[in-house]
Enzyme design. Sequence first.
Site, PDB file in Angstrom:
ATOM      1  N   ASP A   1      57.549  92.474 -47.464  1.00  0.00           N
ATOM      2  CA  ASP A   1      56.171  92.908 -47.285  1.00  0.00           C
ATOM      3  C   ASP A   1      55.320  91.650 -47.112  1.00  0.00           C
ATOM      4  O   ASP A   1      55.796  90.522 -47.304  1.00  0.00           O
ATOM      5  CB  ASP A   1      55.688  93.801 -48.431  1.00  0.00           C
ATOM      6  CG  ASP A   1      54.516  94.680 -47.962  1.00  0.00           C
ATOM      7  OD1 ASP A   1      53.937  94.400 -46.898  1.00  0.00           O
ATOM      8  OD2 ASP A   1      54.173  95.636 -48.666  1.00  0.00           O
TER       9      ASP A   1
HETATM   10  C1  BGC Z   1      51.429  96.403 -46.592  1.00  0.00           C
HETATM   11  C2  BGC Z   1      52.461  96.964 -45.634  1.00  0.00           C
HETATM   12  C3  BGC Z   1      52.074  96.638 -44.230  1.00  0.00           C
HETATM   13  C4  BGC Z   1      51.936  95.141 -44.090  1.00  0.00           C
HETATM   14  C5  BGC Z   1      51.579  94.703 -42.693  1.00  0.00           C
HETATM   15  C6  BGC Z   1      51.143  94.936 -46.331  1.00  0.00           C
HETATM   16  O1  BGC Z   1      50.060  94.483 -47.060  1.00  0.00           O
HETATM   17  O2  BGC Z   1      51.863  96.598 -47.908  1.00  0.00           O
HETATM   18  O3  BGC Z   1      52.608  98.334 -45.833  1.00  0.00           O
HETATM   19  O4  BGC Z   1      53.030  97.133 -43.339  1.00  0.00           O
HETATM   20  O5  BGC Z   1      50.908  94.689 -44.957  1.00  0.00           O
HETATM   21  O6  BGC Z   1      50.289  95.029 -42.350  1.00  0.00           O
END
Ligand code: BGC
Length: 741
Positions: free
Chosen positions: A283
């Site tokens: 993530d």
């Molecule tokens: C989120 C994800 C997301 C990623 C990219 C993160 O902060 O938890 O779900 O896909 O950012 O934007």
Amino acid sequence: MIRRNTFIFLLALGISTAAYSQTQDIDRKVEALLQKMTLEEKVGQLNQYTGDWEVTGPVTNSGNKVEDVKKGKIGSMLNVRGVKHTRELQQAAMQSRLKIPLLFGQDVIHGYRVTFPIPLAEAASWDLEAIEKSARIAATEAASSGIHWTFAPMVDIARDPRWGRVMEGAGEDTYLGSLIAKARVKGFQGKGLGNTNAVMACAKHFAAYGAAIGGRDYNSVDMSLRTLWEVYLPPFKAALDAGAATFMNSFNDINGIPATGNSYIQRDILKGKWGFKGFVVSDWGSIGEMIQHGYVKDNYEAAEAAITAGSDMDMESRSYINHLVKLVGEGKVKQELIDDAVRRILRKKFELGLFDDPYRFSNEKREKKTLNKPEFLQAARDVAKRSIVLLKNEGSVLPLSKDLKSVALIGPLVKAEKDMQGFWSIDWGKEDHLVSLYEGMQNQAGKTKLLYAKGCHVQDTSRAGFAEAVSTAKEADVVVMAMGEKFDMSGEAKSRSNIHLPGIQEELIKAIQATGKPVVVLLMAGRPMVFNWTADHVPAILYTWWLGSQAGNAIADVLYGNYNPSAKLPMTFPRSEGQIPIYYNYLNTGRPAKDDTDMNYRSGYIDMQKSPKYAFGYGLSYTTFSYSNLKLSQKQMGKNDSISISFTLTNSGKLAGEEVAQLYLRDVVAKPVRPVKELKAFKKVMLQPGESRTISFTIDKESLSFYNDNLEKITQAGEFEVMIGGSSDAIKLDDKFDLVD
Ligand code: BGC
């Protein structure tokens, strides 16, 4: 002979020989490319940066990303979209030594240009076909705009409405959540990678992110492995079985080990036991964040822990690009681990056809032709109306008559557009076709005069608009109030400790209700809210969530009865934050209260009922349904046998409508103990007034099995209760059967 055996083996797996030889061909190409790559180039493939256009997390450092692409230091970018931008960057990638194309990822969570209802709302439709279609359209649009990969579906089970990210998932139930996970993956990936209207799905957040303590985003998770396996993992397994190309790990730690550095989760379960062949992306910054967790000392250790644990791609923490080469040089990380991660990523690039034509998703003509098609808007309206839950309709205030002289539209969200689109929308507020409630009503009101007063803001506490709102209400035959949350009150990092209807909105509802006019309240939000006064006093309530581009039209469809509401809550609605976590499939305890008044040394509260305000599976219709004639094919079921359960569902009202008939089971005596009920099957059925239909479900060993403490899936002989109804708390038919050895 060997070839013949392989053929028979493939046949048994349902894999065509053509697909098999294509896989072999890709594997050969991957190996050949790997041979040519330097260690630096391999590490580059594991590195993902955000573009600078729109940013969904804390950016580590801008630098010159285009130059990095040319040097082969980046394998993927997120937040770069549109044919023009993706083409430009892909051109830079084509200047790198080995010309390995970039992967473009984006959070296409509920639509791309056309915004669909938020996933929690769509889950309320219990309509797997409509959900798959919405993902299909989102993928078609996104793929026409240069995108290869969506960071969806989010399949986290969520039992805590304080957590802002409940809006992104399918709610609290593992069974429903698993079916929806499958539908969404199928929708995103369509006929398979390689088609120019398919994007890679990404099951996230692996794992247990939805159980963040206190509903606080990014918080720790502490749970038994049995609960992990039984409640939180199955939707991921379902996504994998549906072919999800990628997984994303999660910010949280699980029992003290951050998911990103968690070998048990990523290597043992996902890549080991489940045999996942795709790749895992971290993530946003979650590799580097293992330092703040207190799991590693610095980014060097973070990179080592993450790659060892099975995180293949580093999203925005720069731990891999800065440290992996050195880690391999110093013998801390084996070259094979890097090769394995690179292989997984390259394989997907080949499957997408990017080595044949790196620009195949960046075609301006196709983009123009595809975005915003009328049939996509129609589909968005269709699933939006299916997602609206009728919570109350006393005195049949709804549907509204076309003969009303006037309707007053009151509330802070009557003219809202961006707020109806909801969090995780692309082009937030920039779409030109967003239909507000006001416009939707104008489209359908005919001769009825529409009056309007805002009354108050979503969060401010000024009552300055109350008097105008009250006098406007007094002029109308019926009042429709649009209340709820702003688009940024549920979503990532949008946890709330107080999930009441915000600001002084409920005060405004009281003032309008006091006029004595019939009042309909629409609640627009990204989560279950608390609104007890409204629930107890206002005659008609529709929970409309955030419905996307066509919100206003879809709501007007339901208000005027052009569509008879059929949605059911995918999450329990509490009476108070004090009841959270709250969910329908709890364990009975040794001192269960028989009802809300049974408080004598019972499992409840001394200051409020233990029951929720609205239960999982609840939702009304403009018609009524009756259940009768329950039949079990047998009263005893052998362990490898199955049992057929049938009943008659009748539309006992005056309008055509759909009912979601739900089947719950309880394993009465078991070790370990089992929940008071668990959803095991459902069917959404359309019936004309007076029409009856026989509904049948088949229950087999799988429906009766559960995990023991050794994490083995077992069944135990004994009695099972069968419960059938239109909500988890409105069981209309029940019976029992025995599972025998
Ligand atoms: C989120 C994800 C997301 C990623 C990219 C993160 O902060 O938890 O779900 O896909 O950012 O934007």
